[in-house]
Design a protein around this motif. Structure first.
Motif, PDB file in Angstrom:
ATOM      1  N   PHE A  10      -9.563 -17.981 -38.776  1.00 51.17           N
ATOM      2  CA  PHE A  10     -10.808 -18.077 -38.022  1.00 51.17           C
ATOM      3  C   PHE A  10     -11.778 -16.975 -38.422  1.00 51.17           C
ATOM      4  N   ALA A  14     -15.401 -17.404 -39.818  1.00 48.14           N
ATOM      5  CA  ALA A  14     -16.538 -16.860 -39.074  1.00 48.14           C
ATOM      6  C   ALA A  14     -17.366 -15.957 -39.970  1.00 48.14           C
ATOM      7  N   LEU A 258     -15.419 -12.013 -25.358  1.00 49.13           N
ATOM      8  CA  LEU A 258     -16.598 -12.705 -24.849  1.00 49.13           C
ATOM      9  C   LEU A 258     -17.787 -11.768 -24.709  1.00 49.13           C
ATOM     10  N   SER A 261     -20.192  -8.914 -28.096  1.00 49.07           N
ATOM     11  CA  SER A 261     -21.460  -9.139 -28.795  1.00 49.07           C
ATOM     12  C   SER A 261     -22.637  -8.833 -27.884  1.00 49.07           C
ATOM     13  N   ALA A 265     -25.459  -6.087 -28.734  1.00 50.95           N
ATOM     14  CA  ALA A 265     -26.883  -6.413 -28.673  1.00 50.95           C
ATOM     15  C   ALA A 265     -27.601  -5.457 -27.722  1.00 50.95           C
ATOM     16  N   ILE A 303     -22.743  -8.332 -37.316  1.00 54.80           N
ATOM     17  CA  ILE A 303     -21.852  -9.468 -37.047  1.00 54.80           C
ATOM     18  C   ILE A 303     -20.425  -9.130 -37.488  1.00 54.80           C
ATOM     19  N   VAL A 306     -18.823  -6.882 -34.978  1.00 56.45           N
ATOM     20  CA  VAL A 306     -18.381  -7.615 -33.783  1.00 56.45           C
ATOM     21  C   VAL A 306     -17.101  -8.390 -34.094  1.00 56.45           C
ATOM     22  N   LEU A 307     -17.081  -9.041 -35.261  1.00 58.14           N
ATOM     23  CA  LEU A 307     -15.875  -9.783 -35.634  1.00 58.14           C
ATOM     24  C   LEU A 307     -14.680  -8.839 -35.745  1.00 58.14           C
ATOM     25  N   ASN A 310     -13.464  -8.042 -32.375  1.00 58.57           N
ATOM     26  CA  ASN A 310     -12.721  -9.196 -31.876  1.00 58.57           C
ATOM     27  C   ASN A 310     -11.313  -9.245 -32.439  1.00 58.57           C
TER      28      ASN A 310
ATOM     29  N   VAL B 109     -14.097 -23.463 -32.810  1.00 60.47           N
ATOM     30  CA  VAL B 109     -14.443 -22.476 -33.837  1.00 60.47           C
ATOM     31  C   VAL B 109     -15.943 -22.209 -33.800  1.00 60.47           C
ATOM     32  N   ASN B 112     -16.750 -20.038 -30.854  1.00 59.61           N
ATOM     33  CA  ASN B 112     -16.294 -18.664 -31.059  1.00 59.61           C
ATOM     34  C   ASN B 112     -17.168 -17.917 -32.050  1.00 59.61           C
ATOM     35  N   ILE B 113     -17.667 -18.633 -33.056  1.00 63.91           N
ATOM     36  CA  ILE B 113     -18.566 -17.977 -34.007  1.00 63.91           C
ATOM     37  C   ILE B 113     -19.857 -17.579 -33.302  1.00 63.91           C
ATOM     38  N   LEU B 115     -20.237 -16.993 -30.240  1.00 62.68           N
ATOM     39  CA  LEU B 115     -19.952 -15.913 -29.296  1.00 62.68           C
ATOM     40  C   LEU B 115     -20.021 -14.554 -29.979  1.00 62.68           C
ATOM     41  N   ALA B 116     -19.643 -14.528 -31.249  1.00 73.93           N
ATOM     42  CA  ALA B 116     -19.588 -13.259 -31.960  1.00 73.93           C
ATOM     43  C   ALA B 116     -20.962 -12.845 -32.481  1.00 73.93           C
ATOM     44  N   LEU B 117     -21.940 -13.768 -32.395  1.00 73.54           N
ATOM     45  CA  LEU B 117     -23.263 -13.417 -32.899  1.00 73.54           C
ATOM     46  C   LEU B 117     -24.002 -12.577 -31.854  1.00 73.54           C
ATOM     47  N   PRO B 118     -24.547 -11.452 -32.274  1.00 72.75           N
ATOM     48  CA  PRO B 118     -25.327 -10.649 -31.332  1.00 72.75           C
ATOM     49  C   PRO B 118     -26.685 -11.304 -31.114  1.00 72.75           C
ATOM     50  N   GLY B 119     -26.806 -12.039 -30.004  1.00 70.07           N
ATOM     51  CA  GLY B 119     -27.961 -12.896 -29.765  1.00 70.07           C
ATOM     52  C   GLY B 119     -29.306 -12.193 -29.883  1.00 70.07           C
ATOM     53  N   TRP B 152     -20.902 -19.161 -24.408  1.00 70.53           N
ATOM     54  CA  TRP B 152     -20.099 -18.635 -23.303  1.00 70.53           C
ATOM     55  C   TRP B 152     -19.741 -19.754 -22.330  1.00 70.53           C
ATOM     56  N   ARG B 155     -17.270 -22.328 -23.689  1.00 71.36           N
ATOM     57  CA  ARG B 155     -15.877 -21.885 -23.700  1.00 71.36           C
ATOM     58  C   ARG B 155     -15.230 -22.034 -22.322  1.00 71.36           C
ATOM     59  N   ILE B 205     -29.787 -15.211 -16.351  1.00 71.09           N
ATOM     60  CA  ILE B 205     -29.839 -13.744 -16.386  1.00 71.09           C
ATOM     61  C   ILE B 205     -29.988 -13.268 -17.828  1.00 71.09           C
ATOM     62  N   TYR B 206     -29.187 -13.876 -18.689  1.00 74.67           N
ATOM     63  CA  TYR B 206     -29.268 -13.529 -20.110  1.00 74.67           C
ATOM     64  C   TYR B 206     -30.664 -13.823 -20.645  1.00 74.67           C
TER      65      TYR B 206
END
Lengths: 328, 310, 378
Positions: A10, A14, A258, A261, A265, A303, A306-307, A310, B109, B112-113, B115-119, B152, B155, B205-206
């Motif tokens: 994964f 990712a 969860l 990230s 940010a 990124i 963060v990965l 994780n 997947v 989850n990807i 989720l890992a991105l800093p928005g 989020w 999931r 909120i986000y």
């Protein structure tokens, strides 16, 4: 073992997705934005060769097909070549090299502090079914619901600008000519002092989440039979609480994935408020100057960070939960 | 309604109602237009007075009017972001949980990807080059924010759908040949509502955090004449109000942002406790004078029983 | 152990135990005036439909009942006589403090939970779960001795010592329940509380484990409170039985007497709702209706709406436990039923003679080929 390979798979996927996203991100921009990039490239203090390479990177070189652009991008990446910063005229990797330790130090220390203390407080509050929590709730909601940068300004004004307890700009005392960056006492002290407020911001903003999360899991775990068995066995209270906490920490670790990230940010915004010399402040500057190679480089590194976090959380989970080791 | 019995929900809802009202009628009741300037040559903001309740900006605009006008876009965009993200998270989360197998693998997947991105970071990069006609389109901004926010919810919804799918009543609906969309809409979605509400509020909120942060950074350009809480903070900071002590300029918009956030967070807490009654403080026995402890059932020798006679 | 006359002196006396769920106005009475005596070495069965309060009673007497359960009255006297000792020390568990309770727990009174799946800590190895109470209650034991004891305990329930390092999820359901039993016996307690210990298992494993359990009981001589909804099971393994309905004990008596000559209509209904293993075929009769919710108990005898013999009086007054008219003064039988009072014509099914001289009922079950409970095979 298969579980671990699946998880590693994964992460590879990712990472690849992030790299690809990064490639297309610039190409998705509207045309005039691209023209803007091009003009920036021309005016930047970079060599014609680098200009050519960058033009190719952004698909402004019409001689190359998208596929070959993509593959040369991947090839460069594998060589650790992220292009040249148009605003600074130096390789992006060099900029990242100086910025990354600051961000990792800030986010890392703040996250560890928040996670450890938040989890401990959550355990105690949950175990004692304490009324303390209800008193804490308004405070907790405030920290959870307010954007990081507002919290950062609050600390900056109270403890920094007006309170004069901590310095509130830069990563260390840049105005002091006697200060030599390196592993010496005065420099480290200065770094810690300057990091106090940004780290406090990030820690405060995230700790409420850990406390509430841990308290909730603790309360549900205490309803499990094995916790009652521990009490029935005549174990001392703290051992019974330990059985509950040991199990309750598992969902908390999954939640880590969860929220990391979001924390990262948020710390970007915090860095901007405190002019902290990390990736967040850098990417803000890069955005203001339209320095796309630098933006992309930072995005990629963040990124990946963060990965990485994780992955660490995943490994901790597998180490702590025997069931995760066995499954499939 | 049961939901209104929670103090947290009531306080949260009232606070939220206040801000929504503010967003709807604020611009109409404001004493001045947001870009109205008081007729003075002074380059220094005026502190609050009977004339200007919240003082003025450096350009002598009325802060009170700006605060009243500045909530509309913020709330609208974060509401849109919440709606769009919820729709996405239902689509992706419920499908993943309901269909399982390869669909689940791929969608999980994907979530989850994301989720890992800093928005916020991605939003900063993407929003900056957008031309003004795009940044003034709340649907576009809300949509882009939603793209970084759906994972989020997806999931959480996936996990819940997965456990619902194995319930007898869903199983039997499938066995008697109900078609999937029907089962999802009538058997599964109603049971996802509390979680959906919770993830929707979380996303709003986000959304507020993201939008205010982006406008504060000046990454989202707003057309002239339009004011949001975030741009107020941006202009205020850029004018040096922090170091000059012009607190009336930045405190009101910051408080508004905090207020909306707290209202939503309280609402979320309330819903959480209704969804999961084990979390309520009622079981601590507070108010009744009884302290519940695990493995130490309280004994009150008060009840009139015939045992008392012995 | 077949005849109640051989039982020892009381080890656990429950007197007028009352339990509420909740405090104040919202409180719901869950157990009313439960009085029971458990003798040394006795197997006391506690039966009733779900919601009848049998588990509540059991957990309340150990003070393990969870919130919002509150004990609102009564006494639970534990007459502790540690092995090898002649002196008996009496503790009121309801008046005991944290530390007093902690000392009694497991070393003198242990619990076998319904589902070992949930009762074993999923993240701890079996050896840790078999030795943690040794660490606390047997301070003088060395790590080596604790390990030996753990191996011994596992062997006792038929598990090889290589399972010592396993985690609960690596064991089968039957094995998990065996580990739970081994755990409960680790400190050789005088009383073991068993909350439906085999309900979660398949029938074959169920029987195996019950037989092992009864053999261990013979050997170690502990007393058992056995909670189940399965009355047929109790007939086989209990010495005496208490039937619960809506939070009250409605009938009490020796297992055989209770089975062959029930005195309470509810007991009769329970007996008629499962098939006899032997004997002629009879039509199965369930009990009409379903048990009432504790929040809305009918007035008078809580069973009267479902009772085919109900009198006018039954809906008005709550019957107390007393000796049924059909029984002589010498028996310890009691039933809470207005039919069993003087002057009533007792229906024939509820007035069968108490047949104390029935053939040994344990023929097919665990006990028959086992030695007497003086522990002669030890």
């Amino acid at each position: 073992m298969r579980t671990i390979f699946r998880r590693l798979g994964f992460y590879v996927l990712a990472a690849y997705a992030a790299v690809t996203l990064n490639f297309f991100l610039v190409r998705m921009l509207p045309g005039d934005a691209l023209q803007n990039v091009l003009s920036k490239l021309r005016s930047a203090a970079i060599t014609p060769e680098e200009l050519k390479a960058l033009a190719a990177q952004y698909g402004l070189d019409s001689h190359q097909s998208l596929a070959s652009q993509y593959f040369s991008y991947l090839g460069n990446l594998l060589h650790g070549d992220l292009g040249t910063s148009t605003s600074k005229g130096v390789p992006v990797t060099a900029v990242l090299g100086t910025d990354l330790p600051w961000t990792i130090g800030l986010v890392g220390s703040a996250t560890v502090i928040a996670f450890v203390f938040g989890t401990l407080i959550g355990i105690v509050v949950g175990w004692r079914r304490s009324g303390f929590f209800d008193a804490l709730l308004p405070v907790a909601t405030f920290f959870q619901a307010v954007p990081y940068f507002i919290l950062a300004f609050l600390l900056l004004l109270t403890l920094g600008f007006y309170g004069k307890v901590f310095p509130y700009a830069q990563g260390y005392d840049t105005g002091n000519p006697d200060l030599v960056p390196g592993w010496n006492g005065t420099f480290i002290t200065s770094v810690v002092e300057h990091g106090a407020l940004p780290a406090a911001t990030v820690a405060l903003a995230s700790i409420a989440g850990w406390i509430i999360g841990m308290r909730n899991v603790m309360l549900t775990t205490m309803d499990e039979d094995y916790v009652l068995v521990a009490a029935a066995k005549g174990l001392p209270q703290w051992k019974v609480a330990g059985v509950a906490a040991r199990n309750a920490i598992l969902p908390s670790i999954s939640n880590f994935a969860l929220s990391i990230s979001l924390v990262v940010a948020g710390s970007i915004a915090t860095e901007i408020v405190f002019s902290y010399p990390g990736l967040g402040y850098e990417i803000y500057q890069a955005i203001l100057t339209g320095d796309y190679p630098l933006m992309q480089g930072i995005l990629l590194v963040v990124i990946f960070t963060v990965l990485g976090a994780n992955l660490l959380a995943d490994m901790a989970y597998v180490a702590l939960d025997p069931r995760a080791r066995k499954e499939s | 309604m049961r939901i209104l019995r929670s103090t947290k929900v009531v306080v949260g809802l009232s606070l939220l109602a206040f801000f929504v009202l503010l967003a709807v009628v604020g611009p109409f009741v404001a004493p001045h237009a947001p870009d109205w300037q008081a007729n003075t040559t002074s380059g220094v903001p005026q502190p609050p007075s009977s004339h200007f309740w919240f003082g003025t900006t450096q350009k002598q605009e009325d802060v009170f009017s700006q605060v009243l006008a500045g909530g509309r876009d913020t709330l609208l965009i974060s509401l849109l972001a919440g709606l769009i993200a919820s729709a996405l998270s239902i689509l992706i989360g419920v499908s993943a949980g309901y269909f399982g197998g390869v669909v689940d693998e791929v969608l999980s997947v994907l979530s989850n990807i994301f989720l890992a991105l800093p928005g916020l970071l991605i939003l900063m990069v993407v929003m900056k080059p957008l031309p003004p006609q795009d940044t003034s389109n709340p649907f576009l901004i809300g949509g882009v924010i939603a793209l970084t926010a759906w994972a989020w919810g997806a999931r959480v919804l996936r996990a819940q759908t997965l456990s619902l799918r194995n319930q007898d009543y869903v199983e039997s609906a499938r066995v008697i040949g109900e078609r999937s969309p029907r089962v999802i809409v009538f058997e599964i979605l109603p049971n996802l509502l509390p979680i959906l509400a919770s993830s929707f509020i979380f996303t709003v909120i986000y959304g507020i955090g993201a939008y205010v942060s982006l406008t504060w950074l000046g990454v989202i350009g707003v057309p002239s004449g339009v004011v949001t809480w975030g741009t107020m903070l941006n202009v205020s900071q850029a004018s040096g109000s922090l170091i000059s002590g012009w607190w009336w300029w930045y405190v009101p918009p910051a408080l508004c942002v905090a207020g909306v956030g707290i209202a939503l967070a309280l609402l979320n807490f309330g819903i959480d406790e209704i969804v999961n009654p084990r979390l309520t403080s009622a079981r601590t026995g507070r108010g009744s004078g009884v302290k519940f402890r695990l493995g130490l059932t309280p004994v009150l020798q008060s009840a009139p029983t015939k045992g008392d006679a012995k | 152990m077949t005849a109640s006359g051989h039982l020892g002196e009381p080890v656990l006396e429950i007197r007028d135990l009352c339990v509420d769920y909740g405090v104040g106005k919202k409180a719901v009475r869950a157990i009313t005036d439960a009085t029971l005596t458990l003798h040394r070495g006795e197997v006391l069965g506690l039966a009733g439909e779900s919601g009848s309060g049998k588990s509540t009673l059991a957990y309340a007497l150990t003070r393990l009942l969870r919130a919002p359960g509150v004990i609102t009255g009564g006494q639970v006297l534990f007459h502790s006589r540690p092995q090898g000792s002649d002196t008996t020390r009496t503790v009121d568990l309801l008046a005991a403090g944290v530390e007093e309770l902690r000392v009694v727990r497991w070393s003198e009174l242990s619990v076998v939970f319904q589902s070992a799946m949930h009762a074993l800590n999923p993240v701890a190895r079996i050896d840790a779960q078999l030795t943690d109470m040794l660490k606390v209650h047997r301070r003088k034991m060395t790590a080596e001795q604790r390990k030996e004891r753990a191996i011994e305990l596992l062997r006792m329930v038929g598990i090889t010592s290589d399972r010592l390092l396993s985690y609960p999820h690596e064991l089968s359901g039957g094995m998990r329940q065996r580990v739970m039993i081994a755990m409960a016996l680790a400190l050789e307690p005088q009383v073991v509380l068993m909350d439906e210990p085999t309900t979660a298992l398949d029938v074959v494993t169920q029987r195996e484990i019950l037989e092992e359990l009864m053999q261990l009981r013979q050997r170690l001589g502990f007393a058992v409170i056995f909670i189940t909804h399965d009355l047929s099971l109790l007939i086989e393994l209990a010495d005496s039985i208490a039937i619960m309905y809506a939070g009250r004990i409605v009938e009490r008596g020796g297992a055989q007497e209770l089975f062959h000559s029930p005195r309470h209509p509810y007991t009769l209904g329970l007996i008629n709702s499962f098939p006899a293993l032997h004997g002629e075929k009879v039509r199965m009769e369930g009990i009409p209706g379903s048990p009432p919710a504790l929040t809305s108990l009918p007035g008078g005898c809580a069973f009267h709406p479902r009772c085919t013999f109900a009198l006018d009086r039954c809906s008005e007054e709550i019957p107390v436990l007393q000796r049924p008219v059909a029984d002589s003064d010498g028996t310890e039988r009691t039933a809470a039923c207005w039919l069993q009072t003087d002057g009533q014509t007792v229906p024939q099914q509820l007035a069968l003679p108490a047949s104390a001289k029935l053939p040994a009922p344990r023929g097919e079950a665990a006990g028959a080929e086992l030695p007497e409970p003086d522990g002669s095979i030890k």
